[in-house]
Scaffold this motif. Structure first.
Motif, short mmCIF file in Angstrom:
data_model
loop_
_atom_site.label_atom_id
_atom_site.label_comp_id
_atom_site.label_asym_id
_atom_site.label_seq_id
_atom_site.Cartn_x
_atom_site.Cartn_y
_atom_site.Cartn_z
N SER A 37 12.40 9.80 39.04
CA SER A 37 11.78 11.07 38.69
C SER A 37 10.27 10.92 38.59
O SER A 37 9.78 10.03 37.89
CB SER A 37 12.32 11.59 37.37
N LEU A 41 10.18 14.47 32.06
CA LEU A 41 11.59 14.62 31.71
C LEU A 41 11.74 15.16 30.28
O LEU A 41 10.98 14.80 29.39
CB LEU A 41 12.30 13.27 31.81
N GLU A 44 17.19 18.06 28.57
CA GLU A 44 18.04 18.81 29.50
C GLU A 44 18.19 18.11 30.85
O GLU A 44 19.18 18.30 31.54
CB GLU A 44 17.49 20.21 29.73
N ASP A 45 17.19 17.30 31.23
CA ASP A 45 17.24 16.57 32.49
C ASP A 45 18.20 15.38 32.40
O ASP A 45 18.68 14.89 33.42
CB ASP A 45 15.85 16.04 32.87
N ASN A 49 23.49 14.38 33.33
CA ASN A 49 23.09 13.78 34.59
C ASN A 49 24.07 12.67 34.94
O ASN A 49 24.34 11.80 34.11
CB ASN A 49 21.66 13.21 34.48
#
Length: 74
Positions: A37, A41, A44-45, A49
């Protein structure tokens, strides 16, 4: 959370280190396991996941020429 540090044999920069992690070789070998990424971040990310690890490029730094630290591998 994982704090990744490494002492390299050769001089490197943050851009070089991120390129190595983001590169196709790493992506192919760790497909479905490691996500790279370059966006900030938030929780929620991460929650939900499917990857085992998310490499946060914003927290990567070098100390001197050969010591690399990645502040957050989730």
């Amino acid at each position: 959370m994982t704090d990744f540090t490494a002492v390299l044999d050769k001089d490197a920069t943050v851009d070089h280190d991120q390129c190595c992690i983001q590169g196709s070789g790493v992506r192919q070998k760790l497909k479905g396991v490691l996500e790279f990424s370059d966006e900030p971040l938030v929780s929620e990310d991460i929650v939900g996941n499917p990857h085992s690890c998310i490499f946060d490029s914003k927290l990567t730094l070098t100390i001197g020429n050969r010591f690399v630290k990645s502040g957050r591998l989730v």
